[in-house]
Design an enzyme around this catalytic site. Sequence first.
Site, PDB file in Angstrom:
ATOM      1  N   ALA A   1       0.853  -1.182   0.000  1.00  0.00           N
ATOM      2  CA  ALA A   1       0.000   0.000   0.000  1.00  0.00           C
ATOM      3  C   ALA A   1       0.891   1.234   0.000  1.00  0.00           C
ATOM      4  CB  ALA A   1      -0.869  -0.015   1.246  1.00  0.00           C
TER       5      ALA A   1
ATOM      6  N   GLU B   1       4.037  -5.376   7.111  1.00  0.00           N
ATOM      7  CA  GLU B   1       3.189  -4.360   7.759  1.00  0.00           C
ATOM      8  C   GLU B   1       3.497  -4.215   9.243  1.00  0.00           C
ATOM      9  OE1 GLU B   1       2.111  -6.767   5.745  1.00  0.00           O
ATOM     10  OE2 GLU B   1       0.592  -6.016   4.358  1.00  0.00           O
TER      11      GLU B   1
ATOM     12  N   GLY C   1       0.642  -5.233   0.595  1.00  0.00           N
ATOM     13  CA  GLY C   1      -0.436  -5.312  -0.391  1.00  0.00           C
ATOM     14  C   GLY C   1       0.034  -5.882  -1.722  1.00  0.00           C
TER      15      GLY C   1
ATOM     16  N   GLU D   1      -0.113  -9.517  -1.291  1.00  0.00           N
ATOM     17  CA  GLU D   1      -1.542  -9.865  -1.244  1.00  0.00           C
ATOM     18  C   GLU D   1      -2.177  -9.768  -2.636  1.00  0.00           C
ATOM     19  OE1 GLU D   1      -1.846  -6.962   1.966  1.00  0.00           O
ATOM     20  OE2 GLU D   1      -2.973  -8.442   3.101  1.00  0.00           O
TER      21      GLU D   1
HETATM   22  N1  CO8 Z   1       4.598   3.318  -0.179  1.00  0.00           N
HETATM   23  C1  CO8 Z   1       5.033   4.502  -0.646  1.00  0.00           C
HETATM   24  N2  CO8 Z   1       6.279   4.686  -1.155  1.00  0.00           N
HETATM   25  C2  CO8 Z   1       7.104   3.618  -1.179  1.00  0.00           C
HETATM   26  C3  CO8 Z   1       6.713   2.354  -0.697  1.00  0.00           C
HETATM   27  C4  CO8 Z   1       5.375   2.218  -0.184  1.00  0.00           C
HETATM   28  N3  CO8 Z   1       4.880   1.057   0.239  1.00  0.00           N
HETATM   29  N4  CO8 Z   1       7.743   1.502  -0.851  1.00  0.00           N
HETATM   30  C5  CO8 Z   1       8.741   2.199  -1.397  1.00  0.00           C
HETATM   31  N5  CO8 Z   1       8.362   3.483  -1.592  1.00  0.00           N
HETATM   32  C6  CO8 Z   1       9.159   4.566  -2.156  1.00  0.00           C
HETATM   33  C7  CO8 Z   1      10.155   5.106  -1.145  1.00  0.00           C
HETATM   34  O1  CO8 Z   1       9.553   6.077  -0.321  1.00  0.00           O
HETATM   35  C8  CO8 Z   1      11.212   5.702  -2.074  1.00  0.00           C
HETATM   36  O2  CO8 Z   1      10.731   6.932  -2.564  1.00  0.00           O
HETATM   37  P1  CO8 Z   1      11.709   8.226  -2.559  1.00  0.00           P
HETATM   38  O3  CO8 Z   1      12.808   7.851  -3.535  1.00  0.00           O
HETATM   39  O4  CO8 Z   1      10.834   9.345  -3.041  1.00  0.00           O
HETATM   40  O5  CO8 Z   1      12.225   8.383  -1.159  1.00  0.00           O
HETATM   41  C9  CO8 Z   1      11.213   4.734  -3.260  1.00  0.00           C
HETATM   42  O6  CO8 Z   1       9.961   4.047  -3.218  1.00  0.00           O
HETATM   43  C10 CO8 Z   1      12.317   3.698  -3.167  1.00  0.00           C
HETATM   44  O7  CO8 Z   1      12.262   3.101  -1.873  1.00  0.00           O
HETATM   45  P2  CO8 Z   1      13.583   2.919  -0.970  1.00  0.00           P
HETATM   46  O8  CO8 Z   1      14.471   4.070  -1.116  1.00  0.00           O
HETATM   47  O9  CO8 Z   1      13.108   2.565   0.407  1.00  0.00           O
HETATM   48  O10 CO8 Z   1      14.233   1.657  -1.717  1.00  0.00           O
HETATM   49  P3  CO8 Z   1      15.096   0.452  -1.094  1.00  0.00           P
HETATM   50  O11 CO8 Z   1      15.559  -0.332  -2.270  1.00  0.00           O
HETATM   51  O12 CO8 Z   1      16.085   0.956  -0.127  1.00  0.00           O
HETATM   52  O13 CO8 Z   1      14.024  -0.424  -0.268  1.00  0.00           O
HETATM   53  C11 CO8 Z   1      11.929  -1.559   0.057  1.00  0.00           C
HETATM   54  C12 CO8 Z   1      12.964  -1.061  -0.947  1.00  0.00           C
HETATM   55  C13 CO8 Z   1      12.494  -2.666   0.917  1.00  0.00           C
HETATM   56  C14 CO8 Z   1      10.747  -2.085  -0.768  1.00  0.00           C
HETATM   57  C15 CO8 Z   1      11.479  -0.374   0.965  1.00  0.00           C
HETATM   58  O14 CO8 Z   1      11.107   0.721   0.142  1.00  0.00           O
HETATM   59  C16 CO8 Z   1      10.320  -0.701   1.856  1.00  0.00           C
HETATM   60  O15 CO8 Z   1      10.494  -1.314   2.888  1.00  0.00           O
HETATM   61  N6  CO8 Z   1       9.092  -0.253   1.450  1.00  0.00           N
HETATM   62  C17 CO8 Z   1       7.921  -0.413   2.270  1.00  0.00           C
HETATM   63  C18 CO8 Z   1       7.417  -1.833   2.269  1.00  0.00           C
HETATM   64  C19 CO8 Z   1       6.215  -1.962   3.170  1.00  0.00           C
HETATM   65  O16 CO8 Z   1       6.262  -1.714   4.366  1.00  0.00           O
HETATM   66  N7  CO8 Z   1       5.069  -2.405   2.588  1.00  0.00           N
HETATM   67  C20 CO8 Z   1       3.843  -2.592   3.310  1.00  0.00           C
HETATM   68  C21 CO8 Z   1       2.995  -1.375   3.220  1.00  0.00           C
HETATM   69  S1  CO8 Z   1       1.529  -1.500   4.193  1.00  0.00           S
HETATM   70  C22 CO8 Z   1       0.521  -2.493   3.263  1.00  0.00           C
HETATM   71  O17 CO8 Z   1       0.870  -2.924   2.193  1.00  0.00           O
HETATM   72  C23 CO8 Z   1      -0.830  -2.774   3.812  1.00  0.00           C
HETATM   73  C24 CO8 Z   1      -1.546  -3.809   2.950  1.00  0.00           C
HETATM   74  C25 CO8 Z   1      -3.027  -3.832   3.177  1.00  0.00           C
HETATM   75  C26 CO8 Z   1      -3.721  -2.756   2.422  1.00  0.00           C
HETATM   76  C27 CO8 Z   1      -3.622  -2.898   0.908  1.00  0.00           C
HETATM   77  C28 CO8 Z   1      -4.352  -1.760   0.220  1.00  0.00           C
HETATM   78  C29 CO8 Z   1      -3.599  -1.170  -0.965  1.00  0.00           C
END
Ligand code: CO8
Length: 259
Positions: A66, A133, A110, A113
Amino acid sequence: MEYNYIIVEEKNNCIGLITLNRPKAYNALSIPLIREVCDAIKSFEEDEKIAAIVLTGGSKVFAAGADIKELSSLDFASAYNSEFITKDWKALEKHKKPIIAAVSGFALGGGCELSLLCDITICDTSAKFGQPEVKIGTMPGIGGTQRLTRAVGKSKAMMMCLTGDMIDANEARDYGLVAKISDEGEVIDDAIDIALKIASMSQPVVKLIKESINNAYESSLQVGLESERKSFYATFSLEDKTEGMNAFLEKRKANFKNK
Ligand code: CO8
């Protein structure tokens, strides 16, 4: 509908290809993006020539979950009142045509999922699946504690959801989360090949099989078996059943008419 966050294409005049396209946000599944995906799937559902759909995030990342920026401003009342997820993802659960997820890179939260919502998931060697999450103070909300548990069993689902640790492509295959691992760079073509194989079958039969397998998740064994039997009998009313069996007996390729 004009698409800003996905790319929609047709392949071989019978396959719908949807590519998530928010590379800067790792294809984070914002509400507008999901609305576009739902709209594209609905259009493919209504398009008679399309037999199967491939959903991918492209060659770098499937989806990192998400959109955390969107989530950060949600409170209980606004999530509940706006029917967050329920409203926009429901359409994804209702479609009749098979959807194949082609996963490269991260399929997290997500994103994981979303791959579980698809009917077949394949990935390449770069894939990483996870339900992180818990690390950001929330939990899976679109099937991570339900579909994942049914797919991989309680202990592995607990491990993934409670630690937030990722699993790689080999583990995902061992877990039964993916049907096949492709070489890097080939997962979309492989998914299209699978879709083409499905497209060469009788489409009403494909839909009955998909419905019947999904029933296995929704009903008791006896109810599921009974419903499967009725669908099996129903195939006997199709011209395609006569054609398929005659083709086998005459040692030729079946020419299905989808009726
Ligand atoms: N949301 C928004 N932006 C994101 C997300 C995200 N989930 N993941 C990555 N980004 C963005 C980062 O903010 C970054 O943007 P910017 O360059 O502007 O700062 C860009 O993508 C690249 O990310 P990183 O610099 O962090 O890249 P890395 O290679 O260092 O890391 C990862 C990659 C491991 C994927 C890391 O970005 C990460 O941990 N992301 C979050 C993962 C996460 O926690 N996902 C779960 C989210 S909650 C959820 O999914 C709830 C599900 C149920 C609801 C579903 C409805 C849609």
